[in-house]
Design a protein around this motif. Structure first.
Motif, mmCIF file in Angstrom:
data_model
loop_
_atom_site.group_PDB
_atom_site.id
_atom_site.type_symbol
_atom_site.label_atom_id
_atom_site.label_comp_id
_atom_site.label_asym_id
_atom_site.label_seq_id
_atom_site.Cartn_x
_atom_site.Cartn_y
_atom_site.Cartn_z
ATOM 1 N N UNK A 43 0.898 -1.190 0.197
ATOM 2 C CA UNK A 43 -0.124 0.408 0.152
ATOM 3 C C UNK A 43 0.916 1.364 -0.132
ATOM 4 N N UNK A 44 0.820 2.331 -0.811
ATOM 5 C CA UNK A 44 1.553 3.338 -0.919
ATOM 6 C C UNK A 44 0.806 4.611 -1.085
ATOM 7 N N UNK A 45 0.973 5.589 -1.126
ATOM 8 C CA UNK A 45 0.827 6.768 -1.708
ATOM 9 C C UNK A 45 1.438 8.089 -2.526
ATOM 10 N N UNK A 46 0.913 8.556 -2.883
ATOM 11 C CA UNK A 46 1.894 9.680 -3.964
ATOM 12 C C UNK A 46 2.928 10.268 -2.563
ATOM 13 N N UNK A 47 2.790 10.702 -1.731
ATOM 14 C CA UNK A 47 3.211 10.843 -0.558
ATOM 15 C C UNK A 47 4.784 9.883 -0.808
ATOM 16 N N UNK A 48 4.601 8.535 -0.947
ATOM 17 C CA UNK A 48 5.411 7.344 -0.710
ATOM 18 C C UNK A 48 6.563 7.962 -2.257
ATOM 19 N N UNK A 49 5.943 8.131 -3.167
ATOM 20 C CA UNK A 49 6.584 7.989 -4.183
ATOM 21 C C UNK A 49 7.240 9.404 -4.249
ATOM 22 N N UNK A 50 6.688 9.841 -3.524
ATOM 23 C CA UNK A 50 8.145 11.125 -3.883
ATOM 24 C C UNK A 50 9.292 11.704 -3.400
ATOM 25 N N UNK A 51 8.840 10.798 -1.975
ATOM 26 C CA UNK A 51 9.668 9.817 -0.929
ATOM 27 C C UNK A 51 11.276 9.536 -1.941
ATOM 28 N N UNK A 52 10.320 7.757 -2.236
ATOM 29 C CA UNK A 52 11.446 6.768 -3.843
ATOM 30 C C UNK A 52 11.466 7.907 -4.204
ATOM 31 N N UNK A 53 11.167 8.908 -5.407
ATOM 32 C CA UNK A 53 12.066 9.839 -6.314
ATOM 33 C C UNK A 53 12.875 10.804 -5.317
ATOM 34 N N UNK A 54 13.033 11.047 -4.791
ATOM 35 C CA UNK A 54 14.230 12.259 -3.328
ATOM 36 C C UNK A 54 14.983 11.662 -2.622
#
Length: 303
Positions: free
Chosen positions: A172-183
């Motif tokens: 389970x993930x949210x856009x915030x998780x993807x932002x953190x991954x990209x960072x």
């Protein structure tokens, strides 16, 4: 920096793991795969020739000039069976094929004319060609090329990066998780493909679909890192922390980065310095660039 890694799922020609499935009843064990990489990955082995019902040992097979897969005697045509063989699962992070195999080779597999002599420049084996066409962004190598230190590192970097993204998107993930991954992957992506790093960032910022981000991320990682882009990524890291270092440390770090840029020192030297300072800088400590794969693989020292 994290001390744990999502385990890559890696397809592999069974003979490279020591399975006795070769046409002569033997194997082609690759020690890097079985001794060094195996503790860190989950293998998905396959021997296409055995999978279509050919025995072990068996008469050797080869590719003809018109792309058919036949035995050396020309009495059996296995093209249809190989074309119908199910492809590997969608969740692979990489694949290691047996070099020069008429089923598994990924390049320079000889084609034979009617007289039995090689013709043309060769190409991929029949099964490997299907895998490459179906999964164009998959990290793929053969065991021969993995003898090259730079190619070995690049493959390891790609499969562990793909596994991290797969691990994120499988939970389970949210856009915030993807932002953190990209960072966390900023420096690593800049070393490979700055343009796709920025495109992926725009996709994340716009709340774009995960599949669009995944494709940009994997395509960026498929672009070979260069000395120049690595040096630029190191320079970017310096720009984030330099003001907090005293003058001698700033000068030393800059000198190491420039020595790497000139080819005088391996990448491991400036990276080790950044890793040393990471405990003081949370942004830097989270960068996957500093530890893109388990240190037990002993890579990066010759790059």
């Amino acid at each position: 920096m994290t001390g744990t890694w999502d385990r890559p799922r890696v397809g592999v020609s069974s003979c490279l793991l020591g399975e006795e499935v070769r046409f002569n009843g033997g194997h082609k064990r690759c020690r890097f795969l079985t001794d060094e990489l195996a503790p860190h990955v989950d293998w998905v082995p396959c021997c296409p020739e055995v999978s279509i019902g050919l025995g072990t040992p068996r008469e050797p097979i080869r590719l003809t000039a018109d792309g058919r897969l036949v035995n050396h005697g020309g009495t059996a045509d296995h093209t249809v069976s190989m074309a119908a063989l199910p492809l590997p699962p969608e969740d692979l992070d990489g694949y290691v094929f047996k070099a020069k195999s008429p089923s598994c080779g990924i390049r320079a597999v000889p084609r034979y004319g009617a007289g039995g002599s090689p013709v043309g420049p060769g190409g991929p084996g029949l099964y490997a060609a299907r895998v490459l066409a179906r999964f164009p962004l998959l990290a793929v190598e053969d065991e021969g090329r993995l003898n090259d230190a730079a190619l070995r590192e690049a493959f390891a970097e790609r499969i562990f990066a793909a596994a991290r993204l797969r691990g994120l998107l499988s939970r389970p993930w949210t856009p915030r998780h993807l932002v953190g991954f990209h960072t966390r992957h900023k420096l690593q992506l800049l070393a490979h493909d700055p343009a796709r790093y920025r495109a992926a960032g725009r996709t994340v910022a716009a709340g774009g679909p995960a599949v669009a981000y995944r494709d940009l991320f994997l395509a960026a990682m498929a672009t070979p890192a260069t000395r120049g882009r690595n040096a630029n990524a190191l320079q970017h890291a310096y720009s984030r922390i330099g003001r907090e270092l005293d003058r001698p440390r700033r000068a030393d770090l800059l000198a190491r980065i420039e020595a790497y840029r000139r080819g005088e020192e391996p990448l491991s030297v400036p990276v080790a310095l950044l890793a040393h300072y990471a405990s003081r800088f949370p942004w830097l400590a989270e960068q996957t660039y500093l530890r893109p794969f388990p240190p037990g693989l002993r890579l990066r020292h010759s790059v």
